[in-house]
Design an enzyme around this catalytic site. Structure first.
Site, PDB file in Angstrom:
ATOM      1  CD  GLU A 162     -19.005   6.903  23.679  1.00  0.00           C
ATOM      2  OE1 GLU A 162     -19.380   5.776  24.040  1.00  0.00           O
ATOM      3  OE2 GLU A 162     -19.495   7.500  22.707  1.00  0.00           O
ATOM      4  CD  GLU A 204     -23.889   5.490  20.359  1.00  0.00           C
ATOM      5  OE1 GLU A 204     -22.941   6.298  20.299  1.00  0.00           O
ATOM      6  OE2 GLU A 204     -23.845   4.441  21.054  1.00  0.00           O
TER       7      GLU A 204
END
Length: 289
Positions: free
Chosen positions: A256, A155
């Site tokens: 998220e 990520e």
């Protein structure tokens, strides 16, 4: 907003955190979601007591929720840390100790996606040495997740909120993905495309999607500014997810984002209830996600 081709899951480490960990899967299910993801739940325990993992497994199964994404141990997260695998010494050792534990727990609940957060730069240690350690640990993790036919996710975070993390752009994350795949020959490392982080970096999201959708195995969203629910900021998340679908992405999209001032259950008004369950049909994926 319309999201007919998107399969959503809820991140239980940022949503429903007003509840104890073991109550969050049922709360997500009550809100209509059948798929969830988690940061490593035991921040101070890379190797938790087996009773704790057993209790979380039971909570997921009793709620009827599928775990579709799990972070490896990443230090104090939320908190000052941004990962552990590039940090020499005890943190690197904790990461390596966590890998088989996380893989076994994920295997027991049918999860095959593992997010490995890099880590902040450490003063007094050459960056090349930190990157060498990171590649070694990422290759170790990639080999471990291969045993469960899993995917290792890399990520990119954002520079304003994570100024000491070196992985703060899509191209840099892709470099790491490619390096891991070259080191292992397994081709099971993929990009985790977090549209909030990339937008905070000022990256061209359309270009990122067009260039890297084929190497992406998981997506996360929050609006910007504020990291709130879709519709609270200025991102055209419906358009961006539509572009991802057009580019062939068929994996999960993790919610998220911060729920705001109210309870998490009230933070999903933007998404019609029929679109929340993960058992809606989807096309074939490019890569296991």
């Amino acid at each position: 907003m319309g999201f007919p081709d998107t399969r959503f899951n809820v991140n239980l480490s940022i949503l429903f955190t007003e509840l104890p960990l073991l109550e969050r899967p049922a709360a997500a299910r009550a809100a209509g979601f059948t798929a969830v993801e988690l940061w490593w739940p035991w921040v101070d325990a890379p190797v938790p007591d087996p009773a704790e993992t057993a209790a979380l497994r039971a909570a997921l199964q009793d709620a009827g929720t599928q775990l579709v994404g799990l972070n490896f141990y990443a230090g104090q997260l939320p908190g000052p840390d941004r990962g552990a695998l590039s940090v020499p010494g005890a943190e690197s050792e904790r990461f390596r100790a966590n890998v088989p534990v996380a893989v076994e727990f994920a295997r027991s609940v049918g999860c095959t996606s593992f997010n490995a957060l890099y880590g902040n730069r450490v003063e007094g240690v050459p960056e090349a040495e930190q990157d060498e350690l990171a590649l070694e640990n990422l290759a170790f993790a990639a080999r471990a997740v291969a045993e469960v036919e899993g995917t290792l996710l890399i990520e990119a975070l954002n520079a304003p909120e994570s100024p000491h993390c070196p992985i703060v752009s899509a191209p840099r994350a892709i470099e790491v993905v490619d390096a891991v795949n070259a080191a292992t020959g397994l081709d099971n490392a993929r990009f985790l495309m977090d549209l909030y982080h990339l937008s905070m970096n000022g990256e061209d999201l359309h270009e990122v999607i067009d260039r890297y959708a084929a190497k992406t195995a998981h997506v996360q969203i929050a609006d910007n500014p504020g990291r709130g629910a879709p519709g609270t900021g200025g991102l055209d998340l419906a358009g961006l997810l539509g572009r991802l679908a057009e580019a062939g992405y068929r994996g999960w999209t993790g919610l998220e984002y911060k729920p705001g001032d109210g309870p998490s259950a009230d933070a999903f008004g933007w998404l019609p209830a029929p679109l929340r369950a993960a058992d809606r049909p989807a096309g074939p994926r490019r890569h296991p996600a």
